[in-house]
Write a protein that holds these residues in place. Sequence first.
Motif, short mmCIF file in Angstrom:
data_model
loop_
_atom_site.label_atom_id
_atom_site.label_comp_id
_atom_site.label_asym_id
_atom_site.label_seq_id
_atom_site.Cartn_x
_atom_site.Cartn_y
_atom_site.Cartn_z
N TYR A 24 -42.06 5.75 52.95
CA TYR A 24 -41.17 6.12 54.16
C TYR A 24 -40.58 4.91 54.73
O TYR A 24 -41.13 3.82 55.03
CB TYR A 24 -42.08 6.97 54.96
CG TYR A 24 -41.26 7.33 56.24
CD1 TYR A 24 -40.22 8.11 56.41
CD2 TYR A 24 -41.43 6.54 57.45
CE1 TYR A 24 -39.61 8.25 57.59
CE2 TYR A 24 -40.56 6.58 58.84
CZ TYR A 24 -39.80 7.80 58.76
OH TYR A 24 -39.02 7.92 59.75
N GLY A 25 -39.22 4.76 55.09
CA GLY A 25 -38.45 3.72 55.55
C GLY A 25 -38.10 2.79 54.65
O GLY A 25 -37.31 1.90 55.23
N THR A 26 -38.41 2.68 53.18
CA THR A 26 -37.87 1.74 52.48
C THR A 26 -36.48 1.70 52.43
O THR A 26 -35.75 2.91 52.20
CB THR A 26 -38.61 1.89 51.07
OG1 THR A 26 -39.80 1.94 51.13
CG2 THR A 26 -38.19 0.98 50.22
N GLU A 27 -35.72 0.58 52.39
CA GLU A 27 -34.43 0.65 52.44
C GLU A 27 -33.82 0.36 51.04
O GLU A 27 -34.56 -0.14 50.28
CB GLU A 27 -33.90 -0.56 53.09
CG GLU A 27 -34.02 -0.68 54.61
CD GLU A 27 -33.41 -1.92 55.47
OE1 GLU A 27 -32.81 -2.68 54.88
OE2 GLU A 27 -33.95 -2.00 56.60
N VAL A 28 -32.91 1.39 50.50
CA VAL A 28 -32.04 1.11 49.44
C VAL A 28 -30.79 0.93 49.67
O VAL A 28 -30.39 1.26 50.68
CB VAL A 28 -32.71 2.50 48.60
CG1 VAL A 28 -34.11 2.64 48.40
CG2 VAL A 28 -32.23 3.68 49.30
N GLU A 29 -29.97 0.91 48.60
CA GLU A 29 -28.72 0.63 48.71
C GLU A 29 -27.92 1.62 47.82
O GLU A 29 -28.27 1.85 46.58
CB GLU A 29 -28.31 -0.72 48.29
CG GLU A 29 -26.95 -1.36 48.45
CD GLU A 29 -26.82 -2.54 48.10
OE1 GLU A 29 -25.74 -3.41 48.36
OE2 GLU A 29 -27.47 -3.16 47.34
N ALA A 30 -26.78 2.12 48.13
CA ALA A 30 -25.68 2.87 47.40
C ALA A 30 -24.70 1.89 46.73
O ALA A 30 -24.05 1.38 47.38
CB ALA A 30 -25.20 4.16 47.71
N VAL A 31 -24.63 1.94 45.25
CA VAL A 31 -23.86 1.10 44.51
C VAL A 31 -23.15 1.95 43.33
O VAL A 31 -23.68 2.54 42.66
CB VAL A 31 -24.12 -0.27 44.09
CG1 VAL A 31 -23.19 -1.03 43.17
CG2 VAL A 31 -24.70 -1.05 44.90
N GLU A 32 -21.89 2.20 43.53
CA GLU A 32 -21.16 2.86 42.52
C GLU A 32 -21.72 4.19 42.46
O GLU A 32 -22.15 4.87 41.23
CB GLU A 32 -20.98 2.29 41.15
CG GLU A 32 -20.23 1.01 41.12
CD GLU A 32 -20.52 0.12 39.97
OE1 GLU A 32 -20.92 0.73 38.83
OE2 GLU A 32 -19.71 -0.96 39.85
N ASP A 33 -22.07 4.91 43.30
CA ASP A 33 -22.43 6.40 43.51
C ASP A 33 -23.96 6.42 42.99
O ASP A 33 -24.30 7.53 42.65
CB ASP A 33 -21.70 7.43 42.59
CG ASP A 33 -20.17 7.19 43.27
OD1 ASP A 33 -20.15 7.48 44.70
OD2 ASP A 33 -19.27 7.63 42.24
N TYR A 34 -24.61 5.45 42.81
CA TYR A 34 -26.34 5.56 42.61
C TYR A 34 -26.82 4.77 43.78
O TYR A 34 -26.56 3.93 44.24
CB TYR A 34 -26.55 4.77 41.07
CG TYR A 34 -25.84 5.53 40.04
CD1 TYR A 34 -26.82 6.64 39.48
CD2 TYR A 34 -24.71 5.26 39.37
CE1 TYR A 34 -26.27 7.29 38.25
CE2 TYR A 34 -24.29 5.76 38.41
CZ TYR A 34 -25.18 6.96 37.92
OH TYR A 34 -24.66 7.81 36.76
#
Length: 133
Positions: A24-34
Amino acid sequence: MGRRYIVKQRARIDTITGPVNLPYGTEVEAVEDYLIHQGRRLCAVTSRKAHLYFARDDDGQGRERGALTLAITKRLEKRDKDHQARWDRVWEDPGCQKYRHPEHEDHFIWDHAFFEAPVEDLRHIAALIGARE
């Protein structure tokens, strides 16, 4: 730089590039719809997995957005004597209608926009059906 998302509930899931276990709380990124974590593609931003485990956090409200979407969907899934009354309120509310998937006329299915909705809208929906964060 892509859009920011966070894990809204532990994501112990199979992804496009193999299994992950993200707390919980881990940051992720959206790049080119993924959604991407440490250079690995996880899933499409609009996928069921993304809706279940991740919340948009560009505005710093990802934790609350995630808690609200989980609380709303869980409350609506509960099969008790008030089940239909909750759904009737959702169907009748103009604020909810803008988040209904347009391809389903006889069923109310949340559109992708629901999972990225402003927190104020989600608070309104939660209050409407008696969902708690």
